[in-house]
Design an enzyme around this catalytic site. Structure first.
Site, mmCIF file in Angstrom:
data_model
loop_
_atom_site.group_PDB
_atom_site.id
_atom_site.type_symbol
_atom_site.label_atom_id
_atom_site.label_comp_id
_atom_site.label_asym_id
_atom_site.label_seq_id
_atom_site.Cartn_x
_atom_site.Cartn_y
_atom_site.Cartn_z
ATOM 1 N N ASP A 293 0.865 -1.175 0.000
ATOM 2 C CA ASP A 293 0.000 0.000 0.000
ATOM 3 C C ASP A 293 0.910 1.237 0.000
ATOM 4 O O ASP A 293 2.140 1.142 0.117
ATOM 5 C CB ASP A 293 -0.961 0.003 1.193
ATOM 6 C CG ASP A 293 -2.162 0.927 0.917
ATOM 7 O OD1 ASP A 293 -2.124 1.664 -0.088
ATOM 8 O OD2 ASP A 293 -3.126 0.910 1.697
HETATM 9 C C1 BGC Z 1 -4.922 3.312 0.068
HETATM 10 C C2 BGC Z 1 -5.144 2.242 -0.973
HETATM 11 C C3 BGC Z 1 -5.003 2.825 -2.348
HETATM 12 C C4 BGC Z 1 -3.643 3.467 -2.469
HETATM 13 C C5 BGC Z 1 -3.363 4.038 -3.836
HETATM 14 C C6 BGC Z 1 -3.671 4.129 -0.172
HETATM 15 O O1 BGC Z 1 -3.633 5.248 0.627
HETATM 16 O O2 BGC Z 1 -4.873 2.706 1.340
HETATM 17 O O3 BGC Z 1 -6.405 1.652 -0.790
HETATM 18 O O4 BGC Z 1 -5.188 1.825 -3.306
HETATM 19 O O5 BGC Z 1 -3.548 4.522 -1.523
HETATM 20 O O6 BGC Z 1 -4.055 5.187 -4.101
#
Ligand code: BGC
Length: 768
Positions: A293
């Site tokens: 993530d």
């Molecule tokens: C989130 C994810 C997301 C990623 C990319 C993160 O802050 O937890 O769910 O896919 O950002 O945008």
């Protein structure tokens, strides 16, 4: 301002621009064709170590700008082969430009994998995933994912970071909005439907994209519902309550998995080898690619796990393949290799998995396959997509209360439409709508006026502020690029609202959460309507006119006072077509049919609250009015939810017969059938979601009071009956025992069927 390339994600602010199964779903991730192996082997034999590390590096990428791409930081990195993937880039021109640099200017011309958070639609936006789950309609949920894939693919996107399948039992956690709620069985069905909707049977198809199940694992169990917080849980609970939806996505052939921000067993998920290797790859057979993530590797330092190099080593050794924005892999793994902390094999394995994804998507055959402007024009927010979104959005609404059949409303007279969400255009799509184009969407007011044109008069007023705290509201709205709901003088706004309400026959209040009051980083400690909205509703109710509360929510909220004092309450969950869908339901063209997939508490302090709980040694029944000393109950609020999991009313009524069992006993490997007759006892045709729950009465470990094991959505004409039958197989009775073996234990079971998790008919049977 429409903030498209300036997107705030997570804690960091960065500038950037029972579904149908496929024939053999695991093929997509599990089968490496000899041609693919050969191709990737050849390519990797030509790659330098730096180029391999480049494939593991994912960056947020804005537009490159005109002129020489090398002039920009991202352009130069692409030319150098230092980036394997970019994400949240909006528009095919931008994607094309980035792809062109990667393909035409870098030494080996390896195409970029372009991702995006297409969480509930690209430009045609469906209800937030929690709302989608309230439809319990696997075919339509799959179709919504297929439409999202078609629109994404037509706009340069090859990979979506969806489905999010984290079980969420605590509505204080704002990301409940992105989840399918509290149930692992329903969550698993939705996970399968969505993966198949996005990926189809052949990732090479022009309208299919790679899916990414997230956040592995247990992110929804953040302590006290505080986002990014610690998770600590027994493995027994992980396997019995939390893991199934991730596993279901793997079984459905999901191509990629995203790690979660949180700690699991003391180690951040991104570096947790037990999770990524032992469970995901070995136990479940996942062969695809694992991405972190956002900045998870960098954040391990904040978790107290040492420096970036150390953590990058931990992550790749655990089984993480791609580093989302931390720049840990690209900047430290070469040194780590020189120091003998990792082997070349570690890097090769990860690089191969990234290249396999690109191969499976057909990007090596045609890197511009997602950049056809003509298709983009034809499919993006097309009429058929909008029509379908309207239908599905209407299906997601949950009718919580409808005293004296106040709903549906007549299409005549004068209607007062009141509340801060009445004209909030840019909030309609809901949280995580990266590619939304809100100027195209209607406000609730516009939809009502269009729908009632010439039939009824619509008067509108904002009535109050969204929140009392202007600063917080500003951060929520401006920080996410939505148009701020105007700040008003509360006294004047109330006066205006009361004045139009007095002139009206009925009041419809659009209250609740704006888009980004749920979603990432939106923990709330009090889930009642914000204070100014509550005050407005209370003042309006003093007029003694009929009031319909339309409660906008991205999570379970607390509606105690409202349930006692407001005659009709409809829960809605956003979406670009919500205005028109609301008219369809409020004025009776469609009967509401959604059912809650989260328990709605009586008080925020009851959380976490979920229907499939274990039973204490001193249980007290849900709803018991009086406090019982030395028992498992609260002194100041009754046990159980206000509205239970699975609950939702209709414009008709349904009656359930007693349950018929095909036999009172089944053998372990056998099956029995359970059926009920459901009769539509009202005056309109409508859909009902018939739910099957099972309890294992005695077992070697404590088992939940009931667990959803199947459901059927049926359409029943007014006055008619249908027989709904479920087959009980051993799979519906198995659980993970103390050794984490998946077993069925002989003995007594209770089988329940009903319209929700509370109001069920019961019968017992035995496994012999
Ligand atoms: C989130 C994810 C997301 C990623 C990319 C993160 O802050 O937890 O769910 O896919 O950002 O945008």
């Amino acid at each position: 301002m429409k903030l498209k390339h300036c997107f705030i994600i997570g804690a960091s602010i960065l500038l950037a621009s029972c579904g149908k199964n496929s024939n053999s779903p695991q093929q997509i991730t599990n089968q490496a064709s000899p041609e693919m192996e050969q191709f990737v082997n050849d390519l990797m034999s030509k790659m330098t170590l730096e180029e391999k590390l480049g494939q593991l590096n994912q960056q947020v990428a804005g537009k490159i700008n005109t002129g020489s791409p090398q002039d920009t930081e991202i352009g130069q990195a692409l030319v150098n082969g230092e980036i394997g993937s970019v994400f949240n880039v909006i528009g095919i021109d931008q994607v094309h430009e980035l792809q062109q640099v990667a393909v035409e200017k870098s030494r080996l011309g390896i195409p970029l994998l372009v991702g995006m958070d297409v969480v509930h639609g690209y430009q045609t936006i469906f209800p937030v995933p929690l709302g989608l789950s309230c439809t319990w309609d696997m075919e339509k949920i799959e179709k919504s994912a297929a439409i999202a894939a078609t629109e994404s693919a037509a706009n340069g996107i090859a990979w979506t970071f969806s489905p999010m399948v984290d079980i969420s039992l605590d509505a204080r956690w704002g990301r409940q909005a992105e989840s399918a709620g509290e149930d692992p069985y329903l969550g698993s069905q939705i996970a399968k439907a969505m993966v198949h909707g996005y990926q189809g049977d052949d990732l090479k198809a022009d309208d299919k994209i790679l899916a990414c199940v997230k956040h592995f694992a247990l992110y929804g169990a953040s302590e006290s519902g505080l986002d990014y917080n610690t998770v600590d849980m027994s493995r027994l609970r992980m396997f019995n309550q939390y893991f199934d939806p991730y596993k279901a996505a793997v079984e459905a052939g999901v191509g990629t998995v995203m790690t979660s921000f949180n700690i699991v067993d003391g180690i951040p998920a991104t570096a947790n080898r037990w999770l990524l290797h032992d469970v995901l790859r070995k136990r479940w057979g996942f062969r695809g690619m694992v991405v972190t993530d956002y900045a998870s590797i960098a954040e391990m330092q904040t978790h107290g796990m040492g420096e970036l190099k150390e953590n990058s080593v931990r992550a790749i050794k655990a089984g993480t393949d791609m580093d989302m924005v931390s720049r840990g892999f690209i900047s430290t793994l070469k040194t780590a290799l020189d120091e003998g902390l990792i082997s070349e094999l570690d890097i090769n394995k990860a690089c191969r998995r990234v290249l396999n994804c690109k191969y499976k998507l057909g990007l090596f055959d045609n890197p511009y396959k997602y950049c056809d402007g003509k298709i983009s024009q034809d499919v993006t927010y097309s009429k058929p997509h909008k029509d379908f979104a309207r239908e599905l959005t209407a299906e997601s609404f949950v009718l919580l209360k409808n005293e004296n059949n106040l709903l549906p409303l007549k299409k005549s007279g004068t209607i007062a439409l009141i509340g801060p969400l009445t004209e909030a255009r840019s909030d309609m799509a809901g949280t995580w709508s990266v590619a939304q184009d809100y100027e195209k969407y209607s406000t609730i007011k516009e939809s009502f006026e269009k729908y009632l044109d010439g039939k009824a008069k619509v008067l509108t007023a904002q009535g109050c502020n969204l929140l009392s705290n202007a600063k917080t509201q500003n951060i929520i709205q401006q920080g996410h690029g939505t148009q701020p709901i105007p700040r008003v003088d509360d006294a004047k706004a109330l006066k205006d609202a009361l004045s139009i309400a007095k002139k009206s026959d009925v009041i419809v209040c659009c209250l609740g959460e704006c888009a980004w009051m749920s979603g990432e980083g939106t923990s709330r400690s009090n889930l009642e309507l914000p204070e100014p909205q509550q005050h407005l509703l209370k003042e309006l109710s003093k007029l003694k006119k009929p009031i319909v509360l339309v409660n906008f929510a991205g999570r379970a909220t607390v509606l105690n006072w409202e349930s006692e004092n407001i005659p009709a309450i409809l829960n809605v969950w956003f979406g670009s077509e919500i205005g028109d869908a609301l008219c369809d339901v409020i004025f009776g063209d469609k009967s509401p049919s959604g059912k809650l997939t989260v328990s709605m508490p009586r008080a925020t302090s009851q959380l976490p609250l979920y229907y499939n709980s274990l039973i204490s040694g001193r249980p007290v029944a849900d709803g018991n009015p009086d406090y019982i000393i030395f028992n498992s109950n609260w002194q100041d609020v009754s046990n159980g939810p206000l509205y239970p999991f699975g609950y939702g009313l209709s414009y008709t009524t349904f009656e359930y017969s007693d349950i018929k069992l095909s036999a009172p006993e089944m053998i372990e490997i056998g099956s029995i059938k359970a059926s009920v007759t459901v009769t539509n006892t009202g005056k309109v045709d409508a859909d009902e979601i018939v739910q099957l729950y099972i309890r294992d009465i005695y077992a070697s470990i404590c088992r939940p009071i009931k667990e959803l094991k199947d459901f059927k959505r049926v359409t029943i004409k007014a006055g008619e009956s249908v027989e709904v039958e479920f087959e009980i197989t051993s799979d519906k009775l198995k659980f993970y025992n103390s050794d984490l073996d998946y077993v069925i234990e002989k003995g007594d079971f209770e089988l329940m069927i009903g319209p929700n998790s509370r109001d069920v008919k019961k019968v017992n049977f035995k496994v012999i």
